[in-house]
Design a protein around this motif. Structure first.
Motif, PDB file in Angstrom:
ATOM      1  N   ALA A  83       0.526  -1.276  -0.272  1.00  0.00           N
ATOM      2  CA  ALA A  83       0.063   0.312  -0.643  1.00  0.00           C
ATOM      3  C   ALA A  83       0.976   1.417   0.631  1.00  0.00           C
ATOM      4  N   LEU A  84       0.364   1.971  -0.790  1.00  0.00           N
ATOM      5  CA  LEU A  84       0.699   3.582  -0.565  1.00  0.00           C
ATOM      6  C   LEU A  84       0.912   4.411   0.694  1.00  0.00           C
ATOM      7  N   HIS A  85       1.633   4.839   1.666  1.00  0.00           N
ATOM      8  CA  HIS A  85       0.739   6.170   2.492  1.00  0.00           C
ATOM      9  C   HIS A  85       1.671   7.254   1.909  1.00  0.00           C
ATOM     10  N   ILE A  86       0.554   7.981   2.573  1.00  0.00           N
ATOM     11  CA  ILE A  86       0.938   9.313   2.263  1.00  0.00           C
ATOM     12  C   ILE A  86       0.520  10.541   3.231  1.00  0.00           C
ATOM     13  N   GLY A  87       1.458  10.908   4.412  1.00  0.00           N
ATOM     14  CA  GLY A  87       1.062  11.546   5.201  1.00  0.00           C
ATOM     15  C   GLY A  87       0.271  12.607   5.579  1.00  0.00           C
ATOM     16  N   GLY A  88      -0.276  13.359   6.671  1.00  0.00           N
ATOM     17  CA  GLY A  88      -1.347  14.351   5.979  1.00  0.00           C
ATOM     18  C   GLY A  88      -0.067  15.234   5.355  1.00  0.00           C
ATOM     19  N   LEU A  89       0.934  15.805   6.504  1.00  0.00           N
ATOM     20  CA  LEU A  89       1.732  16.497   5.768  1.00  0.00           C
ATOM     21  C   LEU A  89       2.384  16.735   4.355  1.00  0.00           C
ATOM     22  N   VAL A  90       2.492  15.156   4.039  1.00  0.00           N
ATOM     23  CA  VAL A  90       3.096  15.664   2.186  1.00  0.00           C
ATOM     24  C   VAL A  90       2.632  16.614   1.832  1.00  0.00           C
ATOM     25  N   THR A  91       3.432  17.366   1.084  1.00  0.00           N
ATOM     26  CA  THR A  91       2.953  18.934   0.330  1.00  0.00           C
ATOM     27  C   THR A  91       3.011  18.623  -1.442  1.00  0.00           C
ATOM     28  N   HIS A  92       1.995  19.216  -1.858  1.00  0.00           N
ATOM     29  CA  HIS A  92       1.491  18.374  -3.026  1.00  0.00           C
ATOM     30  C   HIS A  92       2.806  18.720  -4.276  1.00  0.00           C
ATOM     31  N   ARG A  93       3.944  19.484  -3.535  1.00  0.00           N
ATOM     32  CA  ARG A  93       4.973  19.676  -4.397  1.00  0.00           C
ATOM     33  C   ARG A  93       5.221  18.475  -4.206  1.00  0.00           C
ATOM     34  N   THR A  94       5.749  17.769  -3.065  1.00  0.00           N
ATOM     35  CA  THR A  94       6.715  16.950  -2.500  1.00  0.00           C
ATOM     36  C   THR A  94       6.010  15.476  -3.759  1.00  0.00           C
ATOM     37  N   LEU A  95       5.040  15.462  -3.756  1.00  0.00           N
ATOM     38  CA  LEU A  95       3.859  14.811  -4.706  1.00  0.00           C
ATOM     39  C   LEU A  95       4.649  14.551  -5.901  1.00  0.00           C
ATOM     40  N   GLU A  96       4.461  15.925  -6.883  1.00  0.00           N
ATOM     41  CA  GLU A  96       4.852  16.268  -7.937  1.00  0.00           C
ATOM     42  C   GLU A  96       6.200  15.205  -8.013  1.00  0.00           C
ATOM     43  N   THR A  97       6.968  16.323  -7.754  1.00  0.00           N
ATOM     44  CA  THR A  97       8.524  15.833  -7.556  1.00  0.00           C
ATOM     45  C   THR A  97       8.860  14.272  -7.256  1.00  0.00           C
ATOM     46  N   SER A  98       7.802  13.154  -6.248  1.00  0.00           N
ATOM     47  CA  SER A  98       8.416  11.911  -6.528  1.00  0.00           C
ATOM     48  C   SER A  98       7.970  11.120  -7.937  1.00  0.00           C
ATOM     49  N   SER A  99       9.241  10.263  -8.178  1.00  0.00           N
ATOM     50  CA  SER A  99       9.325   9.817  -9.155  1.00  0.00           C
ATOM     51  C   SER A  99       8.536   8.461  -8.893  1.00  0.00           C
ATOM     52  N   LEU A 100       8.594   7.854  -8.059  1.00  0.00           N
ATOM     53  CA  LEU A 100       6.836   6.630  -7.150  1.00  0.00           C
ATOM     54  C   LEU A 100       6.072   7.204  -7.762  1.00  0.00           C
ATOM     55  N   ILE A 101       5.326   8.040  -6.779  1.00  0.00           N
ATOM     56  CA  ILE A 101       4.219   9.245  -8.178  1.00  0.00           C
ATOM     57  C   ILE A 101       4.131   9.169  -8.687  1.00  0.00           C
ATOM     58  N   ARG A 102       4.281   9.955  -9.972  1.00  0.00           N
ATOM     59  CA  ARG A 102       4.825   9.778 -11.009  1.00  0.00           C
ATOM     60  C   ARG A 102       5.205   8.590 -12.180  1.00  0.00           C
ATOM     61  N   LEU A 103       5.534   7.975 -11.674  1.00  0.00           N
ATOM     62  CA  LEU A 103       5.822   6.670 -12.290  1.00  0.00           C
ATOM     63  C   LEU A 103       4.682   5.176 -12.198  1.00  0.00           C
ATOM     64  N   GLN A 104       4.050   5.167 -10.891  1.00  0.00           N
ATOM     65  CA  GLN A 104       3.356   4.427 -10.479  1.00  0.00           C
ATOM     66  C   GLN A 104       2.357   4.999 -10.605  1.00  0.00           C
ATOM     67  N   TYR A 105       1.556   5.769  -9.711  1.00  0.00           N
ATOM     68  CA  TYR A 105       0.397   6.351  -9.233  1.00  0.00           C
ATOM     69  C   TYR A 105       0.137   7.552 -10.552  1.00  0.00           C
TER      70      TYR A 105
END
Lengths: 295, 783, 170
Positions: free
Chosen positions: A69-91
């Protein structure tokens, strides 16, 4: 602008207890980009802001090795998600959404938890997560509980959260193989938009065929809260995914939407766009499944 | 490389310049890049108070009572004013706008009360404590409805909502030409409110000294005329024979928004007068959207006809303009609209009338183009329709009818330099109009004419310059021009540097202060390069002559053998005397002389007569824009694939800044065409923020290609003509024409939203209803 | 409530007493006299107030002043060298026409700086995306984007791809 005190708890429990001791006159704040605007405009007038930025939890982003499962902390910024290769490639469906929320400056500060709690009908961050069957972990004085994100929203600005509760984490269950998702925010200009309509589609294909095993079609600004269009989803399951079936799903989703006229757009047009975009996002899902398989 | 001889024929010699024609950085750019530049936002005076204005809660209502007791009791509040408390200051050239309204409000933006307090937060709270009782009146928001006899009157004393401004002309015989025409079109077009969106919001500081001399720091494009307006306000306050000094800090964008003086400026003066302390009023963004004046909306009826060869025979236009509740320069935009209406392409018979109508909407102002974008949208859309009706290629149709040097138009505009044919060629060549294309892709073009040599709106179209030089050969130029970011200081510095053989860095241009700088009528009508440039050039020529005479005397070399360049006098290529040395010699000597000159330049243009004839500008600028669009036929979204903007600018004094004017104008024009609108619902601005007012972002930017056509105008400084406004004039019709080319639907109402495009596509395909709204259960029309 | 915060401002350790309800823009402009950052809208929709906090471009009008405790803040005033040498981006904006009225310029340059620090070889699309939150009404962004492209690491080979179509007349 109302004056307020800014409290900086160091733990989750401290944050919760501070909220209890200022019952009714305190609100939590993370990035603060929405809260600050609301305070400036007088829509919020708290005596206390309780910062969640230093409580030491909620910043995690990663996949649990055991559950997948993918865990995203509530305090993760949108920018962190945007620049994460995990998010970009897998989600990529999440990436589609987060890279178009506000500006870089906003995304550098604003958090996914804040986006959900804000509960605006457009909720860009929520639409893909609902499509992914995400659950939300909520912590409060009564302890922790988990809510399906699709049931999290109750109305504009309204969620199932009780006073004093905090979104600690969003958990996206492991997706079956042959799953593809895509989201489009539809606006009038290329950036800095609140969408006229937001459409997320997630499709899982059966092994070895183009038949739909699972479908999620989620909409923003189509109702007072983000919604799933169940009739369209049910229609697709078991069918070959073709231009025709996607068109039909688009029609069903459009019928199920409860779009309205507003300054930002007319209902008829929004409905049309649901139909068009469900189909287009469906095609994109298929492309992404193929791309993944080609790797 | 532009060959003067080839282009113009009149030019005998290829001129070589050291500064003119170069891509020179703006003289104020370093200050702006380092955060040193000071805007009204950044200014504070000792003891300064903060003013704030209370606006109406109704679009049309009687004011029964304004209760200020609670506001006055708030600690920190120094002054509270209502319409009953102040003498009758009235704003605008029509004087129909009381500074604070008493008795009645006529729009949501009507000023009802004002406060001055020691802190902006206290001022804000004080405003919220003012209690106003209103009695609502029936209101009118549609200008065509407002003309009906039963419509509520916005100004009862006028007995009608129609402004007494008879904009009406008729040259030739339109009715006879209609009988002769083989092909005709007749259409209705409309445009809506768009607003300037200056990144720096409006603001002013007013400060009286102990003798009641007034200094106003304000964002204005018209320092000398603002000075006059402020004097009038002082007069009404009973303050006579005092000095008014207008100081203009850096301006965060103008675009026509600062062509008039506004309530906030006069309110700061009154608050400062009563409080006996400096008062600053600074708009917040929402206030900027609500309480500044947008571009005038228009409803245009146009018919146009041509003979079988495609030669235009007549143009017949009438317009209704929504003036809003009060009158500012927006009401006079028909005077400029007359220019494209009578003179864009050769058209022998022209009729035009315009009605400006009071409504309970916000009152309008000029914005970049001064009516020209609205008029050109209708004209250039209709040109395409007429070309199609005549079966003539759109580019060819425009070639046939293009203005040419030497033309005198029906309005009496004398066309001198004219690069319109070259502009049309440049665009048609680049966009390959004949090329086959994919589905949903189309090309369009549209042209423009604009005043390029000033515009005689007032009795004077003049601008003054003073130049002085110091012991070191440095030059101080005091100009009447107003640099609001467009770069006039740089252009003036280049002109002076070229003439005096110095470098741009040697020239310091002062434009900020009416106590120091000469008189001027303002930064409008794309007039600054031409008028202020000629004014500066004239002053520099006087200095140059004196320098040459002195140098000849000092060196014993004949004047005509002396070359002034690179900060020195040269003889046969060798420097013989530095300018600085010559100047020191002239200062440090018995019966010496000071190197200073002034010049007032008023261009040879004409006020319009009662028949609206007259050569309003000394020369005219031309241009053609071409665009390739892709229309998403399922969503109605328009994407711009290529954009080319060809402009006849006379001469590019500074191609870097020229490109900037064109690129900026184009994107503003694209916003006008596709995304921007002040959404007004029953007089209320529904989108007063950047989230919902769709100014385009960097991601929407278009890599427009700016093509410069140089026609070296005889009257222009080094041949230059104006370019400030033209960039946004033909954009909307070029895009509308490209959309029609792409998908065969013509949108006649701006902005061209995806909704309008999709509805038009559905209508074309025979779909009328867009279905039942699941929420309201009502049938939804597509349009 | 008044409290003291310590942070690095344009390279200098700074200690200042603040109120909880101040935002960073207010602190910079009204209390520290740094007026380079501008307020264009006050709600994060225009980017004129952009500064860099710990390497990230943020809207200072929406950033709690108390949250910069312990952080590093860079404003436009701190971008040029101590001897006044302009930063490459400042030079480029000056010489490529990236500045007209100048109100958006400090924020625009800092957004570009944050981008280049993170990604020294951005594409045109990256630049547009990074600047999307900085509105400009004067330039149409073309020369702004060119200004940023012109300082992109020259070795990328792509940077001269911007064609100047206007052709100098000299």
């Amino acid at each position: 602008m109302k004056k307020f005190k800014y409290l900086i708890p160091k733990t989750l429990d401290e944050a919760v207890s501070l909220n209890q001791s200022h019952e009714g006159s305190a609100i939590y704040v993370a990035g603060g980009t929405d809260v600050m605007v609301k305070i400036k405009s007088g829509k919020l007038a708290p005596d206390y802001l309780i910062s969640l930025k230093h409580i030491g939890v909620g910043s995690q982003l990663g996949v649990n090795r055991e559950t997948g499962a993918l865990h995203i902390g509530g305090l993760v910024t949108h920018r962190t998600l945007e620049t994460s290769s995990l998010i970009r490639l897998q989600y990529p469906i999440i990436h589609d959404a987060v890279q178009r929320i506000g500006s870089t400056q906003i995304r550098n500060v604003a958090t996914i938890g804040g986006n959900l709690v804000n509960a605006v009908p457009s909720a860009d961050g929520a639409i893909p997560l609902i499509a992914l069957d995400a659950r939300v972990n909520i912590y409060g004085s009564a302890g922790e509980r988990t809510v399906d994100l699709v049931h999290f929203f109750e109305g504009p600005g309204q969620t199932v959260m009780d006073r004093g509760e905090i979104v600690t984490e969003i958990v996206v269950p492991k997706q079956p193989s042959r799953t593809g998702g895509a989201y489009q925010k539809f606006g009038r200009r290329a950036a800095m938009e609140l969408p006229l309509i937001g459409v997320g589609v997630l499709i899982t294909l059966e092994e070895g065929s183009n038949r739909c095993a699972k479908a999620r079609i989620t909409l923003g600004v189509a109702a007072p809260t983000p919604i799933r269009t169940l009739s369209a989803e049910r229609y697709l399951v078991g069918k070959e995914i073709t231009e025709n079936t996607l068109n039909e799903a688009g029609k069903l989703a459009a019928e199920e939407s409860r779009v309205r006229d507003s300054v930002r757009g007319l209902a008829w047009y929004r409905r049309e766009m649901v139909e068009v975009l469900v189909q287009r996002m469906g095609v994109k899902c298929l492309q992404r499944i193929k791309e993944t398989e080609a790797l | 490389m532009i060959d003067d001889q080839e282009r113009n024929g009149k030019k005998e010699i290829m001129e070589e310049f050291t500064v003119i024609g170069k891509r020179i950085s703006k003289v104020d750019a370093v200050d702006k890049a380092t955060g040193r530049a000071l805007y009204i936002q950044d200014l504070k005076l000792p003891g300064m108070l903060y003013g704030r204005i209370l606006y109406s809660k109704y679009p049309h209502a009687h004011i029964i009572r304004v209760g200020t007791e609670k506001a006055k009791a708030l600690p920190g509040v120094i002054t509270v004013l209502t319409g009953e408390d102040i003498p009758p200051v009235r704003l605008g050239f029509y004087k129909d706008n009381p500074l604070l309204k008493a008795g009645k409000v006529r729009s949501y933006r009507d000023e009802v009360a004002a406060v001055a307090a020691t802190d902006p937060e206290i001022a804000r709270e004080a405003i919220s404590l003012i209690d106003v009782t209103y009695e609502a009146l029936p209101a009118i928001f549609d200008p065509e409805e407002a003309l009906k006899p039963e419509a509520p009157l916005v100004h009862e004393e006028h007995k009608t909502n129609l402004l007494k401004m008879p904009w009406s002309l008729h040259y030739g015989d339109v009715e006879a030409a209609k009988l002769d025409a083989v092909f005709n079109v007749s259409e209705r077009f409309s445009t809506t409110w768009v607003t300037h969106c200056c990144m720096g919001t409006s603001g002013a500081i007013a400060d009286f000294d102990h003798s009641n001399n007034l200094t106003v720091y304000t964002n204005t494009q018209i320092p000398s005329l603002a000075q006059k307006d402020f004097q009038e306000t002082l007069k009404i306050l009973g303050v006579k024979d005092k000095r008014v000094r207008v100081i203009k800090p850096c301006i965060g964008g103008g675009f026509g928004s600062k062509l008039d003086t506004y309530a906030y400026e006069h309110m700061a003066i009154l608050l400062a007068w009563y409080a006996r302390r400096p008062v600053k009023i600074l708009f917040e963004r929402e206030e900027e959207f609500i309480a500044t004046s947008p571009r005038q909306p228009t409803v245009t009826y146009i018919s146009m006809g041509c003979d079988k060869e495609g030669r235009l025979l007549y143009r017949d236009m009438s317009m209704v303009l929504d003036n809003g509740a009060y009158t500012s320069w927006g009401a006079t935009t028909p005077s400029v609209m007359m220019m494209p209406i009578t003179s864009l392409y050769r058209v022998p018979n022209v009729r035009y009338s315009a009605k400006c109508v009071y409504t309970n909407n916000t009152y309008s102002q000029a914005m970049r183009g001064y009516g020209n974008p609205q008029a050109t949208f209708a004209i250039e859309s209709a040109i395409d329709m007429l070309a199609e009706a005549a079966g003539i290629d759109r580019v060819e149709f425009r070639r046939i009818n293009s203005n040419q040097p030497g033309d005198v138009t029906p309005q009496g505009l004398r066309i001198t330099s004219c690069g319109l044919p070259e502009c049309i060629e440049a665009v048609s060549k680049d966009l390959e109009f004949g090329r086959s294309r994919e589905n949903g892709v189309g090309v369009g073009l549209a042209s423009l004419i604009h005043v390029g040599g000033g515009a005689r709106i007032y009795k004077s179209d003049g601008c003054g310059t003073i130049i002085k030089m110091d012991d070191y050969g440095k030059v101080d130029v005091f100009t009447g021009a107003s640099d609001m970011g467009q770069g006039s200081d740089t252009i003036i510095a280049q002109i002076v540097a070229e003439e005096l053989g110095v470098q741009v860095d040697d020239v310091h241009v002062f434009h900020q202060d009416t106590d120091i700088c000469p008189w001027d009528v303002g930064a409008h009508a794309s007039r600054t390069t031409f008028v202020a440039g000629n004014s500066a050039l004239g002053a520099a020529k006087k200095i140059r002559l004196r320098l040459l005479a002195m140098a000849s005397k000092a060196t014993g070399v004949d004047e005509d053998k002396l070359v002034l360049r690179d900060r020195a006098f040269f003889v046969e290529g060798k420097p013989v005397l530095p300018i600085a040395k010559l100047l020191r010699g002239s200062h440090f000597t018995p019966r010496g002389e000071m190197m200073m000159a002034d010049n007032f330049y008023d261009p040879p243009n004409e006020n319009m007569g009662k028949d609206f004839r007259g050569n309003m500008s000394a020369t005219y600028s031309f241009g053609t824009h071409g665009v390739r669009v892709k229309v998403d036929e399922a969503t109605g979204k328009v994407e711009i694939l290529d954009y080319i903007a060809a402009h006849d600018v006379g001469r590019a004094i500074n191609p870097l800044l020229l490109d900037g004017q064109v690129h900026g104008g184009v994107l503003m024009g694209v916003g006008y065409a596709l995304t921007e609108q002040v959404i007004m619902e029953n007089g209320r601005n529904m989108n007063p923020d950047f989230r919902d007012y769709k100014v385009l972002t960097a991601m929407d930017a278009i890599h427009s290609k700016a093509v410069v056509i140089e026609t070296i105008d005889d009257q222009g400084p080094f041949g230059a003509k104006g370019i400030g406004e033209p960039g946004c004039v033909p954009t909307a019709p070029a895009i509308a024409n490209a959309i029609y080319d792409a998908i065969g639907v013509r949108i006649k109402d701006l902005p061209i939203t995806p909704e309008k495009v999709l509805a038009a596509i559905k209508k074309k395909n025979g779909t009328v209803s867009c279905g039942i709204d699941a929420f309201t259960q009502k049938e939804q029309a597509c349009e | 409530m008044s409290r003291e915060i310590k942070f690095v401002l344009n390279g200098a350790q700074t200690c200042v007493a603040i109120e909880d309800d101040w935002n960073l823009l207010y602190l910079l402009r009204e209390k520290l006299g740094l007026t380079g950052a501008k307020e264009g809208c006050g709600r994060g929709e225009c980017g004129a107030c952009t500064v860099i906090v710990d390497g990230l471009a943020v809207n200072s009008c929406l950033y709690f002043a108390v949250e910069i405790d312990g952080k590093e803040v860079l404003t436009i005033e701190g971008l040029a060298g101590a001897d006044g040498t302009l930063h490459a981006l400042q030079k480029s904006f000056v010489s490529n026409g990236g500045i007209q009225c100048g109100f958006c310029t400090p924020g625009m340059i800092l957004s570009a700086k944050a981008l280049l620090d993170e990604n020294p070889q951005p594409t045109e699309a990256d630049i547009k995306q990074a600047l999307a939150g900085n509105l400009c009404r004067c330039t149409g962004y073309v020369q702004i984007i060119e200004s940023v492209e012109a300082v992109v690491d020259k070795s990328s080979g792509d940077i001269n791809a911007v064609v100047r179509e206007t052709g100098d007349s000299d």
